[in-house]
Each structure stands twice: as C-alpha cells, then as structure tokens.
Design an enzyme around this catalytic site. Structure first.
Site, PDB file in Angstrom:
ATOM      1  N   HIS A   1      11.949  25.481   4.435  1.00 49.08           N
ATOM      2  CA  HIS A   1      12.488  25.324   3.076  1.00 49.08           C
ATOM      3  C   HIS A   1      11.299  25.356   2.102  1.00 49.08           C
ATOM      4  O   HIS A   1      10.196  24.950   2.461  1.00 49.08           O
ATOM      5  CB  HIS A   1      13.189  23.963   3.024  1.00 49.08           C
ATOM      6  CG  HIS A   1      13.967  23.675   1.787  1.00 49.08           C
ATOM      7  ND1 HIS A   1      13.372  23.310   0.595  1.00 49.08           N
ATOM      8  CD2 HIS A   1      15.308  23.669   1.546  1.00 49.08           C
ATOM      9  CE1 HIS A   1      14.323  23.093  -0.319  1.00 49.08           C
ATOM     10  NE2 HIS A   1      15.503  23.308   0.235  1.00 49.08           N
TER      11      HIS A   1
ATOM     12  N   ASP B   1       9.724  17.840   8.650  1.00 52.52           N
ATOM     13  CA  ASP B   1      10.731  17.817   7.582  1.00 52.52           C
ATOM     14  C   ASP B   1      12.088  17.622   8.265  1.00 52.52           C
ATOM     15  O   ASP B   1      12.648  18.558   8.829  1.00 52.52           O
ATOM     16  CB  ASP B   1      10.669  19.133   6.805  1.00 52.52           C
ATOM     17  CG  ASP B   1      11.853  19.299   5.853  1.00 52.52           C
ATOM     18  OD1 ASP B   1      12.703  18.397   5.771  1.00 52.52           O
ATOM     19  OD2 ASP B   1      11.919  20.361   5.194  1.00 52.52           O
TER      20      ASP B   1
ATOM     21  N   GLN C   1      17.193  18.212   7.189  1.00 50.63           N
ATOM     22  CA  GLN C   1      18.409  18.889   7.637  1.00 50.63           C
ATOM     23  C   GLN C   1      18.992  18.265   8.908  1.00 50.63           C
ATOM     24  O   GLN C   1      20.175  18.401   9.163  1.00 50.63           O
ATOM     25  CB  GLN C   1      18.092  20.378   7.855  1.00 50.63           C
ATOM     26  CG  GLN C   1      19.268  21.290   7.665  1.00 50.63           C
ATOM     27  CD  GLN C   1      20.033  21.037   6.372  1.00 50.63           C
ATOM     28  OE1 GLN C   1      21.151  20.552   6.385  1.00 50.63           O
ATOM     29  NE2 GLN C   1      19.401  21.341   5.245  1.00 50.63           N
TER      30      GLN C   1
ATOM     31  N   LYS D   1      21.454  13.744   2.002  1.00 52.82           N
ATOM     32  CA  LYS D   1      21.981  14.576   3.089  1.00 52.82           C
ATOM     33  C   LYS D   1      22.500  13.724   4.247  1.00 52.82           C
ATOM     34  O   LYS D   1      23.024  14.251   5.215  1.00 52.82           O
ATOM     35  CB  LYS D   1      20.908  15.548   3.588  1.00 52.82           C
ATOM     36  CG  LYS D   1      20.675  16.746   2.656  1.00 52.82           C
ATOM     37  CD  LYS D   1      19.772  17.744   3.324  1.00 52.82           C
ATOM     38  CE  LYS D   1      19.572  19.070   2.653  1.00 52.82           C
ATOM     39  NZ  LYS D   1      19.198  19.180   1.291  1.00 52.82           N
TER      40      LYS D   1
ATOM     41  N   CYS E   1      16.819  28.295  -0.834  1.00 51.86           N
ATOM     42  CA  CYS E   1      15.436  27.808  -0.940  1.00 51.86           C
ATOM     43  C   CYS E   1      14.589  28.243   0.250  1.00 51.86           C
ATOM     44  O   CYS E   1      13.714  27.496   0.712  1.00 51.86           O
ATOM     45  CB  CYS E   1      15.369  26.289  -1.096  1.00 51.86           C
ATOM     46  SG  CYS E   1      16.179  25.686  -2.573  1.00 51.86           S
TER      47      CYS E   1
END
Lengths: 416, 151
Positions: free
Chosen positions: A130, A207, A210, A233, A372
């Site tokens: 991303h 990261d 997600q 999220k 993104c």
C-alpha cells in the site's frame, strides 16, 4: 466493558450487532457492504464505548488530577494493555497510539530511518505494498541517499522467494512488508521474512492493517521489530491506530512529532524526551477512539479466530465460484483457499468505476480504482481493478447479490 | 425522488462511449493537453484547431477510462466545434453537466468534467494576459456542482 460471551455465531446473528447494516440506502436498497478492506462497520458495543466516554467521563488523559482525569487515563491505559496482549507484546509501553497505519509507518520511517539509515543502505519493500508502506520510505531514502528496493511478485501474486534471497544482504537495513495484500488478498509468509531480516541484521516492519481483523497478530512469533495497524479496519473507530515497536528500538529512536505530552523537560533552547510511550504521543490523543479500539479488540477476540477464518473463507470461496462464472471476469491474485477475504477483479470492456457505480444501484458497495497501490497496478498492467472484500457480518446471499449486480452491469453496458 | 442510476448509462452516454465523436488526433493542433483523473487513472487528451478568427474549427479527443469520462469528452468535442474562444470562456462546469443530460454524483463528476477541465485550461491559455487577474480554471473546478435537482 466486555461484550456478552458468544459461543457460536453466524453472520446472520452478528449482523444485529452492527446498526448500519439494518439501515436502508438513500435509494431505498438494503446495504450490501463489501468494502471492508477499505474500512469496516462498527458494532454497537464500540459505538457505545465511544459515546460512554464522551457522556460520562471524558477529559484529557495523563494531565488532570481531578476525578475524571483519573478515570479517562485508566480507560485509555486499559485499552493499551488490551492491545499489548492482542499483539503479544512484552510491555504496554511498546504500544504507541497513532492516528492510523500511515502515521505509524511515517513514525518509523522518520524516527528510526533518520537515525539509523545511511548512504548506500537499502530498504526492502514488496511490489504489493500500500502507498502507506511505500511513500514514507521513498522520502527517507531520498533524504539519506539510501535505496528502496522491491521484492517482486510472481504471476499468481505471491512474493518471489528466490528473488528475496538475492535481494537481501549487508546493505539491507529494513524490510517493510504487508501481512496481507489489500488488492491480491495474498497472505505473506512473515516467518520467512523474519528469518530473512535476522539473517542480514535488518529490521522488520510489518503492515498489519489488512490482516488484523482476519487472523491472529503476534509480534514475538515470528519476531517482528515494528508492527502497524489501524483501528477502523478492525471494527474500531477511525482516527486511531497503533504502532508496536520493540522497546530498545523505540528507546534509541528520535521522536517524530514534538510538542506537549512527549517531553520530560523543556528549556528555552532544548528539551528532553518523556518515557515510552509518551515520547511518541505528542499532543492530545484521539482519546475516545483509543478507548473504542480496546472494545473493538474485545469484540473480535470473543468471536474467535477459527470461527472468523471459517466464515470468511466460506465467503471468499463462494465469491470465487460465482464470480468466475461471469463472462469476461478475471480475478487477480492467488486461489481462494490461499488468500484473505479480498477479491479484486476486472471485467472485459467494463471499467471498474462504471462497474462500481452500477452495482451500487443494487445496494452493493465495492471499491474501484488502484486501491492506493499504483506500483502494484503497474506490475499487473492494469489502471484499476474492482474489489469486493468480506467481513464477519457478510452472508453468502450478499455474495450472490454481488454476482447478480455484476451481470446487471454488463447488461446495462450492452455487454450481454 | 431517488436518482435512478441506470439512467446514468443511457443511450446518449453509451452511444458516445461506443461510437465517440472525433476520437483521435489532429496533425497540427493549435493547442493540446492531456490530463489524468488520479482517482481512477482515466486519461483524456484534448486537441483544438482554432482559426485566426478565434473559432474552434476542429476538436478531437483521445483517451482511456470509464464510460462517463470518455463519453463526456466526445460530447464536449461535438459541442465546442464552431464556437468562438470568447463563447467558450463563458462555458461553465454546470453547462457541461447539463450537456451530459444525466445525474452525476460528486465523485463521478470528476470523470464527467475531465475533458471540460482540459478545455478550460486550453481556452484560458489563449488569452493569458487578459486573465491575469482572474482565477485559474483549475482553482474553481475541484468543487462538485450540485445537480441532484436536475429535474
């Protein structure tokens, strides 16, 4: 604060926890919300936690000696402790509240990168990152005359492990990688990346934005140095996020944002920094969202990871099956059983934006665009894709409504 | 009354999308400009042939993208031919949306106005000295135009 224990649940039963799912859209349609990779909806317990904070004990944290000040600080630190356990960190001081994943990664790129990157050093990212895990690194390597390198992806959208071997070396100082691609749904092998980082003495930043609502997160096994995610999220409020960092790294880093709360002493020409985590929490935190995030984490944990996995895998498989029957539809990324609950696709001669507009008419919310991830779309040689992403409250019926809506879109566009 | 989005992809839009007017390139255009819609990656190039009297003799577009952006560029080319630069200076975003004859949500107006943005910049550049004190077109084009009350 803990919601009622729920030994068994189905999407149908937990939908009642999410007030928005019962609302009608402005065009009168029921909402079929399949844009969960962008942001998830909020259960009543999270909404109540935020409201409760504002209605009964809101004041600033770590400042007031009054009764409200004590209560709000206790709630906020309670949330931090929940997050610490949730990610498996050793100490609550290793949990930094930020505004979201983007700020968490910017904090590391600046706070760690400015101090520890030198000319010729390499930061290794992947082609599926991303922008939040790319642009902060682009900026810091430019400043430091360091170099950003990319682990390529295979035709099926997995990390190319052979290439990884040849990319790491003594110059590699940081590997920054997503746990789950927000486009391909690919779940990356963090064990292998952790070993790769250890083998060359690099730091590993993960990261987890997600994956955090869909699979367990643990910073010790495999060992990661930094981990970032956003509250919104994982059924929590927007405006709040988390950075986990290993204590010795956070201690050695420079602060990123400076001002109130993060100092020990301020003199006319210089200052000293506060203890962790205050050193990285300049200014007034988003207090109620931070408390709401703790409630969201309770909520997810009581659903159970195995149950979440089973429900979401069933949805993803069904989506794969019904979508691949549609003429001209192409899914990007690995097979249904080897991905998170994200399916990005294209339909021949139907632009993703037209598709998203047309399925919206049937009440189906999906995302269209580059999500993104412009460098990834360059690799895929696509300008844009459409993306359906599922959460615990989605139903098989909703997946079928999506498929019907896509067929409808093809008809409107004179493709069938 | 709720907006029927099927109306968005009506014959007017789809005919222009499938059989665009003046899609291609002019050999020696008086002016030419390309712009991208960063939201979705739509690209439109607009080329104008302006005669010495200041009239648009030819307008061609080329591009790639959603049906709205491409149909709108086609409709725009058809509209501007034969118009003078002075007339086109008065042509506003609202007029462009009216030409499309379909209701566009704020997010899709970016698609519908992509070609229009190019036109305004090209026309603006025809008399830069006269426009010195006026606002650059790009400053005024980012605000969605309300057209939900189109009926």
């Amino acid at each position: 604060m803990t919601a009622t224990l729920r030994p068994t649940w189905t999407a149908e039963t937990i939908r009642r926890d999410f007030p928005i799912l019962e609302k009608r859209l402005p065009n009168g349609q029921p909402l079929v919300y399949l844009d969960n990779a962008a942001t998830s909806q909020k259960p009543q317990v999270v909404i109540n936690a935020v409201r409760d904070c504002y209605e009964t004990y809101y004041s600033n944290v770590h400042r007031g000696v009054h009764q409200l000040g004590d209560r709000v600080t206790e709630e906020l630190e309670g949330s931090r402790a929940k997050i610490q356990k949730f990610v498996g960190a050793n100490e609550p001081e290793e949990i930094i509240f930020t505004s979201g994943t983007t700020m968490s990664i910017n904090l590391v790129a600046n706070g760690w990168g400015r101090r520890f990157l030198s000319e010729g050093d390499e930061v290794l990212v992947t082609e599926m990152e991303h922008h939040a895990n790319l642009v902060p690194w682009q900026q810091i390597v430019r400043e430091k005359n360091a170099r950003l390198r990319y682990i390529p992806i295979t035709a099926e959208g997995r990390l190319d492990k052979e290439q990884l071997e040849s990319l790491i070396g003594p110059r590699t100082k940081m590997i920054a990688v997503t746990t789950m691609s927000n486009v391909l749904g690919t779940i990356n092998d963090i064990h292998a990346l952790s070993e790769a980082a250890s083998s060359c003495g690099a730091r590993l930043l993960v990261d987890a934005a997600q994956s955090v609502a869909h699979m367990p997160t643990n910073v010790l096994s495999p060992r990661v140095d930094f981990l970032a995610f956003s509250g919104h999220k994982i059924y929590g409020p927007s405006g709040i996020g988390v950075l986990y960092g290993r204590r010795e790294l956070l201690e050695a880093m420079d602060p990123f944002l400076c001002g109130g709360n993060m100092i020990s002493e301020v003199h006319r020409d210089e200052s000293t920094w506060g203890e962790l985590p205050a050193k990285f929490e300049a200014g007034t935190l988003p207090i109620a969202p931070a408390i709401g995030l703790g409630t969201a984490i309770d909520y997810v944990q009581q659903l159970g990871w195995q149950e979440i996995h089973d429900v979401e895998t069933t949805l993803t498989r069904r989506a794969w099956d019904v979508l691949t029957e549609i003429p001209g539809l192409h899914i990007v990324g690995p097979p249904a059983d080897e991905r998170g609950s994200i399916i990005s696709f294209t339909v021949d001669r139907l632009h993703p934006h037209d598709l998203a507009t047309l399925v919206d008419q049937k009440g189906v919310a999906i995302r269209a665009g580059h999500h993104c991830t412009m460098p990834l779309h360059d690799v895929l040689q696509m300008i844009a894709t459409a993306r359906a992403s599922f959460a615990v409250y989605n139903t098989l019926e909703e997946v079928d409504i999506l498929a019907d809506a896509i067929r409808h879109a093809r008809k409107v566009m004179r493709l069938s | 009354m709720s907006t029927q989005l099927d109306d968005l992809y009506n014959d007017h839009i789809l005919d222009h999308f499938e059989c665009p007017y003046h899609k291609g390139a002019i050999d020696h255009p008086s002016c030419s400009r390309t712009e991208k819609n960063p939201l979705c990656g739509d690209v439109v190039t607009l080329q104008l042939q302006i005669n010495p009297e200041g009239k648009v003799e030819n307008a061609y577009f080329d591009g790639k993208g959603c049906a709205i952006s491409q149909a709108a560029a086609s409709i725009l080319c058809e509209h501007v031919e034969g118009k003078s630069v002075d007339e086109l200076e008065k042509f506003q975003a609202r007029d462009m949306l009216d030409l499309l004859k379909v209701p566009l949500t704020a997010s899709r107006q970016k698609c519908g106005l992509l070609g229009f943005r190019l036109l305004k910049t090209l026309i603006y550049e025809q008399h830069p000295e006269e426009n010195e004190h006026s606002v650059s077109p790009s400053d005024t084009l980012n605000t969605p135009v309300s057209n939900t009350d189109n009926e």
